[in-house]
Design a protein around this motif. Structure first.
Motif, short mmCIF file in Angstrom:
data_model
loop_
_atom_site.label_atom_id
_atom_site.label_comp_id
_atom_site.label_asym_id
_atom_site.label_seq_id
_atom_site.Cartn_x
_atom_site.Cartn_y
_atom_site.Cartn_z
N GLY A 62 39.58 31.25 41.03
CA GLY A 62 38.71 32.02 39.94
C GLY A 62 38.27 33.43 40.48
O GLY A 62 38.31 34.25 39.42
N VAL A 63 37.84 33.70 41.56
CA VAL A 63 37.85 34.92 42.14
C VAL A 63 38.85 35.86 41.86
O VAL A 63 38.76 37.03 41.46
CB VAL A 63 37.22 35.11 43.47
N LEU A 64 39.93 35.53 42.43
CA LEU A 64 41.19 35.99 42.34
C LEU A 64 41.51 36.40 40.82
O LEU A 64 41.92 37.61 40.72
CB LEU A 64 42.46 35.45 43.06
N ARG A 65 41.46 35.53 40.14
CA ARG A 65 41.76 35.72 38.47
C ARG A 65 40.77 36.65 38.12
O ARG A 65 41.16 37.81 37.29
CB ARG A 65 41.59 34.29 37.81
N ARG A 66 39.66 36.89 38.27
CA ARG A 66 38.46 37.75 38.00
C ARG A 66 38.91 39.11 38.41
O ARG A 66 38.87 40.17 37.65
CB ARG A 66 37.13 37.56 38.29
N LEU A 67 39.50 39.28 39.73
CA LEU A 67 39.78 40.69 40.38
C LEU A 67 40.81 41.25 39.66
O LEU A 67 41.02 42.31 39.42
CB LEU A 67 40.05 40.40 42.05
N THR A 68 41.83 40.46 39.66
CA THR A 68 43.21 40.88 38.92
C THR A 68 43.05 41.10 37.50
O THR A 68 43.97 41.84 37.08
CB THR A 68 44.19 40.03 39.36
N SER A 69 42.08 40.57 37.00
CA SER A 69 41.99 40.83 35.37
C SER A 69 41.10 42.26 35.09
O SER A 69 41.19 42.55 33.87
CB SER A 69 41.68 39.44 34.75
N ASP A 70 40.20 42.75 35.91
CA ASP A 70 39.30 43.75 35.62
C ASP A 70 40.28 44.92 35.57
O ASP A 70 41.31 45.06 36.58
CB ASP A 70 38.29 43.80 37.08
N PRO A 71 40.40 45.85 34.54
CA PRO A 71 41.11 46.87 34.23
C PRO A 71 41.23 48.00 35.32
O PRO A 71 42.21 48.39 36.01
CB PRO A 71 40.49 47.64 33.02
N LEU A 72 39.87 48.23 36.07
CA LEU A 72 39.84 49.26 37.29
C LEU A 72 40.55 48.54 38.52
O LEU A 72 41.39 49.21 39.17
CB LEU A 72 38.35 49.50 37.33
N LEU A 73 40.18 47.31 38.85
CA LEU A 73 40.47 46.65 40.03
C LEU A 73 42.23 46.44 40.09
O LEU A 73 42.83 46.63 40.83
CB LEU A 73 40.01 45.51 40.23
N CYS A 74 42.63 45.75 38.90
CA CYS A 74 43.96 45.76 38.54
C CYS A 74 44.92 46.98 39.02
O CYS A 74 46.08 47.03 39.77
CB CYS A 74 44.20 45.22 37.31
#
Length: 184
Positions: free
Chosen positions: A62-74
């Protein structure tokens, strides 16, 4: 820095500032500014790498999904080669996102190649989109946005079947999200 900060625009601003320093004619100051930028980029790159290690070690999908879906972090994860999906996989996911829109107009898009060394993604419009007078708008508003959001490292999108066959530059958009448990 807000979550809506555009990493590409910030990078361009850094380049403008460095060019401005170079124009002042003080090579030592310019060299120190470049060294400072390298140090900062290295620091946040190392921090991002550690975040990804922790998330992967903890199997925190879930955390990985959130990190990689954030436009800046992606975008930053891609720049530091830390995104759990490679460029081709992210482009394929982005195209899946636009297929329903294209399908509603009896069209489709085919991924021909992802040339990671040159940063070029080659696509072909199919069905009713191939040669359609509106294909240029479709490519710009849907396909380009999805591809660049998924893979900010892509320098250019070349699309066969666009009405006037013009090569198009890309603009930022949202990142695709990897499936839970997908790691690099």
């Amino acid at each position: 820095m807000s979550a809506t900060t555009d990493a590409r625009a910030t990078g361009e601003r850094v380049e403008e500032l460095l060019a401005g320093l170079a124009a002042l004619g003080d090579p030592a100051a310019h060299a120190r500014a470049e060294e400072l930028v390298r140090a900062l980029v290295g620091l946040y790159g190392a921090a991002l790498e550690r975040v990804m290690e922790i998330v992967t070690e903890e199997e925190a999908a879930g955390v990985l999904r959130r990190l990689t879906s954030d436009p800046l972090l992606c975008g930053l994860l891609a720049v530091h080669d830390l995104h759990p999906l490679d460029t081709g996989e992210r482009v394929r996911l982005a195209l899946e996102e636009v297929r329903p829109h294209l399908g509603s107009h009896a069209g489709d898009v085919e991924l021909l190649a992802v040339e990671e060394e040159t940063g070029v993604v080659r696509l072909r419009l199919r069905g009713a989109c191939d040669g359609c007078p509106s294909s240029r708008v479709t490519v710009r508003d849907a396909i380009e946005r999805a591809v660049t959001g998924a893979a900010p490292e892509v320098a250019r999108v070349e699309v066969e079947g666009v009405h006037d066959d013009t090569l198009l530059q890309i603009a930022p958009g949202p990142c695709p999200v990897p499936e839970p448990g997908v790691t690099r």
